[in-house]
Structures are given as structure tokens and as C-alpha cells.
Motif scaffolding. Structure first.
Motif, PDB file in Angstrom:
ATOM      1  N   PRO C  34      46.261  32.489  49.778  1.00  0.00           N
ATOM      2  CA  PRO C  34      45.181  33.252  49.177  1.00  0.00           C
ATOM      3  C   PRO C  34      43.789  32.957  49.716  1.00  0.00           C
ATOM      4  CG  PRO C  34      46.049  31.666  47.598  1.00  0.00           C
ATOM      5  CD  PRO C  34      46.922  31.583  48.795  1.00  0.00           C
ATOM      6  N   THR C  39      41.655  38.510  54.175  1.00  0.00           N
ATOM      7  CA  THR C  39      42.405  39.164  53.108  1.00  0.00           C
ATOM      8  C   THR C  39      41.505  39.773  52.043  1.00  0.00           C
ATOM      9  OG1 THR C  39      42.668  37.057  51.999  1.00  0.00           O
ATOM     10  CG2 THR C  39      44.525  37.847  53.304  1.00  0.00           C
ATOM     11  N   LEU C  43      44.202  37.321  48.015  1.00  0.00           N
ATOM     12  CA  LEU C  43      45.493  37.985  48.141  1.00  0.00           C
ATOM     13  C   LEU C  43      46.367  37.079  48.972  1.00  0.00           C
ATOM     14  CD1 LEU C  43      47.398  40.482  48.222  1.00  0.00           C
ATOM     15  CD2 LEU C  43      46.128  41.228  50.206  1.00  0.00           C
ATOM     16  N   ARG C  44      47.606  36.933  48.560  1.00  0.00           N
ATOM     17  CA  ARG C  44      48.521  36.118  49.356  1.00  0.00           C
ATOM     18  C   ARG C  44      49.572  37.052  49.933  1.00  0.00           C
ATOM     19  NH1 ARG C  44      52.981  32.577  46.742  1.00  0.00           N
ATOM     20  NH2 ARG C  44      54.052  31.792  48.584  1.00  0.00           N
ATOM     21  N   PRO C  59      53.265  41.086  49.352  1.00  0.00           N
ATOM     22  CA  PRO C  59      52.009  40.655  48.720  1.00  0.00           C
ATOM     23  C   PRO C  59      52.275  39.934  47.398  1.00  0.00           C
ATOM     24  CG  PRO C  59      52.167  43.070  48.875  1.00  0.00           C
ATOM     25  CD  PRO C  59      53.482  42.519  49.230  1.00  0.00           C
ATOM     26  N   ILE C  61      50.061  38.856  44.157  1.00  0.00           N
ATOM     27  CA  ILE C  61      48.731  39.030  43.585  1.00  0.00           C
ATOM     28  C   ILE C  61      48.641  38.244  42.290  1.00  0.00           C
ATOM     29  CG2 ILE C  61      48.450  41.283  44.649  1.00  0.00           C
ATOM     30  CD1 ILE C  61      49.149  42.550  42.016  1.00  0.00           C
ATOM     31  N   LEU C 367      47.574  48.817  47.302  1.00  0.00           N
ATOM     32  CA  LEU C 367      48.142  47.617  47.906  1.00  0.00           C
ATOM     33  C   LEU C 367      49.664  47.653  47.884  1.00  0.00           C
ATOM     34  CD1 LEU C 367      47.063  45.028  49.125  1.00  0.00           C
ATOM     35  CD2 LEU C 367      47.249  43.967  46.903  1.00  0.00           C
ATOM     36  N   MET C 393      40.072  42.644  45.120  1.00  0.00           N
ATOM     37  CA  MET C 393      41.051  41.988  44.252  1.00  0.00           C
ATOM     38  C   MET C 393      40.666  42.070  42.780  1.00  0.00           C
ATOM     39  SD  MET C 393      43.282  41.471  46.352  1.00  0.00           S
ATOM     40  CE  MET C 393      44.525  40.726  45.346  1.00  0.00           C
ATOM     41  N   VAL C 396      42.645  44.889  41.621  1.00  0.00           N
ATOM     42  CA  VAL C 396      44.086  44.708  41.733  1.00  0.00           C
ATOM     43  C   VAL C 396      44.570  43.843  40.582  1.00  0.00           C
ATOM     44  CG1 VAL C 396      45.907  43.748  43.144  1.00  0.00           C
ATOM     45  CG2 VAL C 396      44.011  44.904  44.230  1.00  0.00           C
ATOM     46  N   ASP C 397      43.904  42.731  40.370  1.00  0.00           N
ATOM     47  CA  ASP C 397      44.363  41.782  39.362  1.00  0.00           C
ATOM     48  C   ASP C 397      43.748  42.009  37.989  1.00  0.00           C
ATOM     49  OD1 ASP C 397      44.239  39.051  41.753  1.00  0.00           O
ATOM     50  OD2 ASP C 397      45.825  40.466  41.264  1.00  0.00           O
TER      51      ASP C 397
END
Lengths: 188, 165, 398
Positions: C34, C39, C43-44, C59, C61, C367, C393, C396-397
Motif C-alpha cells: 500500500p 498507486t 492501494l495494494r 487489488p 483495498i 477499480l 482511495m 474507494v474505501d
């Protein structure tokens, strides 16, 4: 030509007379309540029938109706159509041919519904999130595991009876604030 | 400087060496690219043309912790990320510093009350040298934090210190 | 401190058997993130690589999961508006706008005309600022440092305008329930006109600097091609969808606020060879997604100029009761954020605090196509694809 929710419901009722439980066409979020057992067949019909062609699954939301013993899963669908004429209308945007919300009511203690990740690939992550945060199990999902919280997280955070953790792997989480006394039930 | 420390009594030569070493070290603090959330954007703005971190010698952001002096924790720390922060901090070679940027790293920030997944302050994971409050802090505030860190570095010495009580 | 390193999960990698006389290679599991400069946040990406070729990218997250939805269930709508800022923190005005519209729809609040124009001005300015960051950081990912500095220089002028209006540079809490939190300051519209005159030719300059640059085109054209059908199936929206040739923009197709009063085009990805487009470009590749953002900045300037001509005087906020009571009911409203369709589901419960706030983050859906598109690509292409999808992110999260 945009279909109204009433027309969509009519098409569904003709094809699946037992599945459509309730039609709510006039509210601010018009939608159709569908029986959980028939949801997968209804979903396939919604996507594949040429009159409906609901190709975009916008969002899957899980709503906890505590203290009622139910969780509502709301699927928001949208039908995007390419412009009809070509050539002169090359700069015409795609049009929206229908917007509908499908609601599925599940019992809180055993919240299971068939996954639609094979119908709309975007549902894969949305369902993982609903599982992670609300504890709804999607049968037939290719990879149902937590997506936002860590894999060893305990509990489903968005449930109304969720207990906030006091620590995680040695890092203290309790802050002595109102959330802890409301959530944890343990005093420190 | 581990091999130099604690060998000599404080005297004129040591204070001059101290001054030189600290001058060099405080004017070349190389940060680790460690933007987590919104504060990262203000950190990028601080590194960009208007606020220019490079004039402080701190413009060389290193992507690897092995080459970085300063870890600017810019953004909210979550439980999932906590292990990685600790590991990155452990991978940084001495002398290393941590600057907690933004309200979230200082003490949980706006997620203090209902954030079940948020660590209430990065000092629960790594030792912090400078706290920069704000949500997000202006680039000027980050520069002030960096200047405080530089003052802290300039106060260091390689001379023998009395044992702490 | 107890061991907080997470256990390694996942099945063992099947090793290919080496035929006699051939070189035996092994597949490697490489973690991208991450913490990684390319990125775009925490993000991993777990990459299974066969040498330089990425066989599979998964991915992971949740490293920035900040419990926004739980907070939404515990605070009033006016208190939640600053939390929406922190979702897509690069285009925060759009998030405020979306949530305010959803709550206003639920409560039946009518927003005054001037407030609506203020909202559109702020949203479009923030769209330009967000696309500038995307342009700058994409150049940075591809190895070009100069576009980043130019992008942030222009962005600073926009942030000066925001700061003059609401006091904040990044998280504004300005477009609140009922309109805007304060009126536009004295001289704002003249300053905005001056900025637009200064900025519009810069877009062409940046195209000459980066978009048509040989190395940039080589690295991004033809890389990560997403077909239109795949894009819709995976829920892609915004510039990612438009880069695949789908002319869909909520502002035109499902208009909200006053966007139906403005004339603007919807740029989409076109095949290479037409106009100035480099010949290697394919519809739906990373270059198309990136170029759509450059063209969108021009369209946003166009909308802003129309706003400047049309904005009336009047109230900047509707009269909203001090304790706003949300009626029982549900509303789902999507706005066109800088990265795609940002949706808010607000369930009211006959009280001041909503029962549920669900945020549909466009980057979350954008994503999800990474596992599908990052197959049999080179390691360097993963950075190109990720940069073109332009995720934040925070969205996303949540």
C-alpha cells in the motif's frame, strides 16, 4: 423512450407473477419489491430482455431495518442505450431508457440471497462490501470475503447492534467517548 | 552517527562538529512518499512550485524507506494500515523522524467518535517528533512543522549525555 | 506490541514444470503498495509476475476505510457534509453537492437560483482542479516531472478562488443543505473570468507538453484497452467509460441541478489517426481515458463562461430549519463527479439523523476492472493503467 417504473413492473409481473411483491412507483425512490428466491431469474430478465436492457448496475445498498428484523438490499439499475441514428447524429449522447430500484427483503438473522455477480460483474465488489459491512451472504458469489475491513475483523460494522472494538492487535481503539459506551457495553 | 555518539565530552571541537553535522542533517531531510489521504494532496502542494519544499532541502521525496529520513504521515491511519506503517518505520535507518500531519494522525481527527476502523493518532503506532494540526494543514503549516523539526535536529549533539534518571 | 503483521493468505502458486533444456522460471508474488508512489493512495495490488509479465493483479483495498457510512448514521446531514469532502478529496465540492441534493430531494427543499449557479461554478472549477492533479500525477507516474509542477501551479490559482469564497483549500464544507454556506465574495466573478482567460490556452500548451509526447504515447497508447461492453458491465463511469467510446455523462443524460441550461460537448475516446490523435491510439486505452480528461477541462471552462453570463442575484441559501427533520423514505441520487457517477442513498427515519447513508464511490467501481484488464501486461503497464483509471482511495474505501 424511457420506461417508467410502472411499465417495468408491468413487464415483470407478466413474466414473474409471483416474484413481484410490491410496486412503489410514486415515491422519491421508485422501485419494485421482489421475492428473494426469484431475484436471480428476475435479474437475468432485467438485463437480457430487449425492452428493459438494464445494463448498468449502479449500486447495491444494504439497509438495516432494526428494530424490525429485516435487512433490505436495494439494487439500483439503469438502462443505457446508444443513440439510434448514426452518421449525422454522431455527437449524440447515449440515452437513459429506464431507472429502477429493486428491493429484496431478507431476515436479519439469516440474510441470504443469490449473487448477481455472474449477471453484472460490477456486483462482485458491491456484494463483498455488503457482506463485509452488513453481513448479507450472497450465495454463489465467486469470492465472498471481506473487502474493506481486515480479514480478521469481528462483526459487521453497519449493523445497528454493532459493538465497537476496544482494541485491534494490541492497538487501543477505545477512546472513552460516547460511541464506546453506546457501542461496547463494556466499561473500562 | 551511532559510532560517534557518547564517546567524547562536550567541548569546543564537539560543538563545532555538532553544528556542522546538524546543519547538514537539518537542511537535507529527505521525506518518504507516504501520503495516505487528503493531507497527501497538501503535502504534494507543499512540494510543488508555490510552496516549494525543495528550498528547505526536503524536496527529494524517496519512495523507499531505506533512503528516507523523515516519514510524514499524511492522512488517516486505519487498523488495516497500522501494521504497514510500523513496518515502514522499522525499515527506515537511524536517524529517523516522524511528522504527524493533520488532525487524523494527531489524535483521530474527525473520525474520532464513530470511526471504528481508525487509529486515534499515529503516535499509538510509531513515536512522533512533530505534530502538525489542521484538516488538512495548509502547506505553510507543514513548512512550519518542518522548520520545528529542523530546530529539533539542530539541538542534537554527539557529546556524552548524562544518563537519564 | 503484539505481532501485528497479517498472516499470508492465498493458495500456493503452481510452479510451471521445466521441459528439459529450457530455462526454469518461477512466478513471483509481488506487492505493489500500500505504500507506493504510483498507486495514488493506499492501494495494494498483489501481482503474480512471470518475469516482467504480470499474469494476474488482485487489488486489496480498505486501507483507508474511514467508516463514513457509520458516521452518516450518527450525525445530522449538515454535520455530515464535511465528511463528504473527505470522500473524493480532490473534487470535494462535487461530493458536497451530491449529498446536499440527495437530502434536499428527501426533504423537499427548494434551492434558490443563485445558489444553483454558485454550485455549478464550484463543481466545475473543482472538476478542473481534479483533472489537473490527474494530469500532473499521471505524468509523474510515467516519469515526467514537469507537468506536475505546471498542473499544481494552475491548481493554486483555483484554490485561491476557493479560499476567497469559503476559507479552505481542499475540504470545503461549502455546498451545504439548502445552497451554499456563504455568498460569493466581492469581485469573485471578475477573478474567475480572468482565470478562465488565462487558463484556456494552457490546456493546449499541456497537450503539446505531455499528451502528444512520443514517450508518453508509447507508454499509454494501446495499453489497458477496455471495451465499451466491459466498461458498462463493470460499472465504469466518468472519463473511464467515456474513454471507451460511450458518450454518457449524467449532466446531459440524466440532468440534475441546472445542467440542462448549458451547452457543452461530451468528449469520448476516438480511434487513432483521426484529427490530432496519434495513430497508435485505440478506443478504450489508457491514452484515451487520459485525453478525455484534458478535453473535459475545456468543456468545464465552457460551462463556467456560460454560468458567468447567466448567474442572477438573489439568495445563496434556502431557509432550512435549524433542526432539519428527515421524513421517512429513501432517496438515491447520483451526480457526475470528477471520476464518475457519485451516488448517495439517504434513508430518512422521521428524525434529525438518517437511518442509512450509502455512498456509491465511482472509483470503487472503476477499480474493480483492474483484475480483468491487468492480465498478461508488463509491470510498467500496470502503473500506466492505474494512472489512467485515476482512483482516489477516499472514494474507494470511504
Amino acid at each position: 423512450m424511457s420506461l417508467t417504473v410502472q411499465e417495468i413492473a408491468g413487464l415483470l409481473q407478466t413474466r414473474f407473477p409471483d416474484a413481484v411483491l410490491e410496486v412503489d412507483a410514486d415515491s422519491r425512490h421508485p422501485g419494485i419489491r421482489v421475492a428473494p428466491e426469484s431475484w436471480h431469474d428476475v435479474a437475468l430478465f432485467l438485463r437480457d430482455d430487449p425492452r428493459l436492457a438494464m445494463n448498468l448496475l449502479r449500486c447495491i445498498s444494504a439497509v438495516d431495518l432494526h428494530p424490525q428484523p429485516y435487512i433490505d438490499v436495494v439494487y439500483d439499475l439503469l438502462s443505457m442505450r446508444p443513440p439510434v441514428s448514426t452518421g449525422g447524429g454522431a455527437a449524440d449522447p447515449w440515452s437513459c431508457a429506464g431507472l429502477v430500484a429493486i428491493r429484496v427483503r431478507l431476515p436479519r438473522e439469516r440474510a441470504h440471497v443469490r449473487s448477481v455477480a455472474d449477471i453484472w460483474p460490477t456486483a462482485n465488489w458491491h456484494e463483498r462490501e455488503a457482506f463485509d459491512l452488513m453481513g448479507v451472504t450472497f450465495d454463489g458469489h465467486p469470492d465472498l470475503r471481506r473487502i474493506l475491513c481486515p480479514d480478521d475483523w469481528v462483526g459487521h460494522p453497519l449493523r445497528k447492534d454493532y459493538v465497537f472494538p476496544t482494541e485491534y492487535h494490541g492497538i487501543p481503539a477505545a477512546t472513552g467517548s460516547a460511541a464506546d459506551s453506546a457501542g461496547t457495553g463494556e466499561e473500562h | 552517527m551511532g559510532w560517534l555518539r557518547n564517546r567524547f565530552e562536550e567541548n569546543f571541537a564537539i560543538t563545532t562538529i555538532d553544528w556542522a553535522l546538524n546543519w547538514a542533517r537539518s537542511n537535507s531531510v529527505w521525506p518518504l512518499t507516504f501520503g495516505l489521504a487528503c493531507c497527501a494532496i497538501e503535502m504534494m502542494a507543499a512540494g510543488a512550485s508555490r510552496f516549494d519544499l525543495d528550498r528547505f532541502g526536503a524536496g527529494a521525496f524517496r519512495a523507499t524507506p531505506r533512503q528516507a529520513d523523515l516519514m510524514i504521515v499524511a492522512g488517516t491511519v486505519t487498523f488495516k494500515m497500522a501494521a504497514r506503517i510500523r513496518r515502514l518505520w522499522e525499515q527506515m535507518p537511524e536517524p529517523k523522524y516522524v511528522l504527524a500531519m493533520g488532525a487524523c494522525t494527531v489524535g483521530g481527527g474527525p473520525y474520532f467518535k464513530y470511526g471504528y476502523h481508525v487509529v486515534k493518532g499515529v503516535d499509538l503506532i510509531v513515536p512522533v517528533d512533530v505534530y502538525v494540526p489542521g484538516c488538512p494543514p495548509r502547506p505553510e503549516a507543514l513548512l512550519e512543522g518542518l522548520m520545528r523539526l529542523q530546530e529539533k535536529i539542530r539541538a542534537e549533539t554527539i557529546a556524552k549525555r548524562a544518563e537519564p534518571a | 506490541m503484539t505481532d501485528i503483521n497479517p498472516p499470508i493468505t492465498g493458495e500456493a502458486i503452481p510452479q510451471p514444470s521445466a521441459a528439459p533444456g529450457t530455462l526454469h522460471t518461477e512466478e513471483l508474488l509481488v506487492n505493489m503498495g500500500p505504500q507506493h508512489p504510483s498507486t495514488h493512495g493506499v492501494l495494494r495490488l498483489l501481482l503474480r509476475t512471470d518475469g516482467e509479465l504480470v499474469v494476474e493483479a488482485t487489488p486489496h483495498i480498505g486501507y483507508l476505510h474511514r467508516c463514513a457510512e457509520k458516521i452518516g448514521e450518527n450525525v445530522t446531514p449538515v454535520q455530515f457534509v464535511p465528511m463528504t469532502d473527505r470522500l473524493d478529496y480532490l473534487a470535494a465540492m462535487n461530493n458536497n453537492h451530491g449529498y446536499s441534493l440527495a437530502v434536499e430531494k428527501l426533504c423537499g427543499i427548494e434551492v434558490p437560483e443563485r445558489a444553483r449557479y454558485i454550485r455549478v461554478i464550484m463543481c466545475e472549477l473543482n472538476r478542473i482542479a481534479s483533472h489537473l492533479v490527474s494530469f500532473g500525477s499521471y505524468g509523474l507516474d510515467m516519469g515526467a516531472f514537469t507537468p506536475f509542477l505546471y498542473a499544481f501551479r494552475e491548481r493554486e490559482y483555483i484554490l485561491d478562488l476557493f479560499e476567497a469564497t469559503c476559507g479552505a483549500r481542499l475540504t470545503y464544507n461549502y455546498l451545504t443543505i439548502g445552497g451554499a454556506a456563504a455568498d460569493l465574495p466581492e469581485g469573485f466573478l471578475q477573478r474567475l473570468a480572468g482565470f478562465l482567460d488565462y487558463f484556456e490556452p494552457k490546456i493546449d500548451e499541456y497537450n503539446r507538453l505531455l499528451s502528444y509526447n512520443y514517450i508518453f504515447v508509447k507508454r499509454t497508447a494501446g495499453v489497458g484497452v477496455i471495451s465499451a461492453a466491459d466498461a458498462i458491465a463493470y460499472g465504469l463511469t466518468g472519463p473511464c467509460l467515456r474513454g471507451s467510446g460511450v458518450r454518457w455523462d449524467l449532466r446531459r443524460c440524466v440532468p440534475y441541478e441546472i445542467y440542462d441550461r448549458f451547452e457543452f460537448d461530451i468528449p469520448i475516446g476516438v480511434p487513432g489517426g483521426t484529427d490530432d490523435i496519434p495513430p497508435e491510439v485505440v478506443v478504450g486505452d489508457s491514452w484515451s481515458r487520459y485525453f478525455v480528461r484534458m478535453l473535459e477541462m475545456k468543456q468545464s471552462v465552457r460551462i463556467l463562461r456560460q454560468c458567468l453570463r447567466q448567474i442572477p442575484d438573489g439568495e445563496y441559501r434556502a431557509k432550512v430549519p435549524r433542526v432539519l427533520k428527515l421524513p421517512a423514505g429513501e432517496v438515491y441520487l447520483e451526480v457526475e463527479g470528477a471520476r464518475g457517477q457519485l451516488g448517495f442513498l439517504v434513508v430518512g427515519d422521521n428524525g434529525p439523523i438518517p437511518r442509512r447513508v450509502k455512498v456509491r464511490g465511482p472509483s470503487f467501481c472503476n477499480l474493480s476492472i483492474i483484475p480483468h484488464v491487468c492480465r498478461q501486461v508488463l509491470l510498467a503497464d500496470v502503473a500506466a493503467i492505474l494512472g489512467s483509471i485515476d482512483v482516489v482511495m477516499g472514494e474507494v474505501d470511504r
